[in-house]
Design a protein around this motif. Structure first.
Motif, PDB file in Angstrom:
ATOM      1  N   LEU A 115      75.439  57.178  76.573  1.00 12.81           N
ATOM      2  CA  LEU A 115      74.983  56.343  77.681  1.00 12.81           C
ATOM      3  C   LEU A 115      73.485  56.064  77.552  1.00 12.81           C
ATOM      4  CD1 LEU A 115      75.811  54.923  80.300  1.00 12.81           C
ATOM      5  CD2 LEU A 115      75.177  57.002  81.517  1.00 12.81           C
ATOM      6  N   LYS A 118      73.000  53.303  75.073  1.00 11.92           N
ATOM      7  CA  LYS A 118      73.306  52.010  75.694  1.00 11.92           C
ATOM      8  C   LYS A 118      72.156  51.564  76.598  1.00 11.92           C
ATOM      9  CE  LYS A 118      78.318  52.562  75.709  1.00 11.92           C
ATOM     10  NZ  LYS A 118      79.499  52.764  76.568  1.00 11.92           N
ATOM     11  N   PHE A 128      70.564  47.790  83.758  1.00 10.92           N
ATOM     12  CA  PHE A 128      71.582  48.710  83.256  1.00 10.92           C
ATOM     13  C   PHE A 128      71.527  50.031  84.024  1.00 10.92           C
ATOM     14  CE2 PHE A 128      73.080  52.147  80.572  1.00 10.92           C
ATOM     15  CZ  PHE A 128      74.285  51.655  80.109  1.00 10.92           C
ATOM     16  N   ARG A 131      72.944  49.864  87.537  1.00  3.03           N
ATOM     17  CA  ARG A 131      74.409  49.788  87.564  1.00  3.03           C
ATOM     18  C   ARG A 131      75.095  51.066  87.090  1.00  3.03           C
ATOM     19  NH1 ARG A 131      75.944  43.731  85.437  1.00  3.03           N
ATOM     20  NH2 ARG A 131      75.013  42.633  87.194  1.00  3.03           N
ATOM     21  N   ASN A 132      74.487  51.784  86.134  1.00  3.28           N
ATOM     22  CA  ASN A 132      75.197  52.886  85.478  1.00  3.28           C
ATOM     23  C   ASN A 132      74.579  54.272  85.636  1.00  3.28           C
ATOM     24  OD1 ASN A 132      77.279  51.242  84.053  1.00  3.28           O
ATOM     25  ND2 ASN A 132      75.465  50.309  83.180  1.00  3.28           N
ATOM     26  N   THR A 136      74.893  56.932  90.030  1.00  5.59           N
ATOM     27  CA  THR A 136      76.049  57.637  89.487  1.00  5.59           C
ATOM     28  C   THR A 136      75.777  59.113  89.265  1.00  5.59           C
ATOM     29  OG1 THR A 136      76.643  55.592  88.342  1.00  5.59           O
ATOM     30  CG2 THR A 136      77.747  57.603  87.628  1.00  5.59           C
TER      31      THR A 136
END
Length: 149
Positions: A115, A118, A128, A131-132, A136
């Motif tokens: 992750l 990414k 990014f 969102r991730n 989270t």
């Protein structure tokens, strides 16, 4: 995650962190392991010094990730992630440390290497992360932010 589990084990915390329970456990451990309780010649004096520092660090760490603390600081956190860009970031183990342009530093726990890759390779890393990562993973405001500000 390993650090969280170690501190929870030290304070006998299972499940969610309750600040009242944590404070009681902290006080009892400090009474038990306070360095002044052991004389200089006592072989446990050095161990007590290390253990008391570990207790203090663990307490501050667990308080910083407690749901009550996060709820109290949610408005400032949302302002930081929505209004400030990312100035710097570091990944070590499963911890991602993000420094924002406003000087705030947050640590995110459980961020895997894939992750993170990414995140680094994203066209817009902030988008990014929003969102991730930001909503989270378990996070806490790092003490280093207070020093940097």
């Amino acid at each position: 995650m390993k650090r969280i589990n170690e501190y929870k084990k030290l304070f006998n915390v299972t499940g969610a962190i309750d600040l009242k329970e944590l404070k009681t456990s902290y006080r009892n451990l400090v009474k038990e392991w306070h360095p002044d309780k052991f004389q200089a010649g006592n072989p446990l004096a050095a161990e007590a010094e290390i253990k008391s520092q570990q207790i203090i660090d663990g307490y501050h760490f667990l308080v910083s990730i407690a749901p009550e603390t996060k709820a109290a600081n949610l408005e400032a956190y949302n302002a930081t992630i929505n209004e400030s860009g990312i100035a710097d970031f570091k990944h070590k183990g499963l911890t991602l440390e993000v420094t924002f342009q406003d000087g705030s530093v947050y640590e995110y726990f459980g961020v895997t290497r894939s992750l993170y890759i990414k995140f680094v390779n994203a066209d817009k890393p902030l988008r990014f992360a929003k969102r991730n990562i930001f909503h989270t993973f378990l996070y806490r405001k790092s003490k280093r932010a207070e020093v940097a500000a």
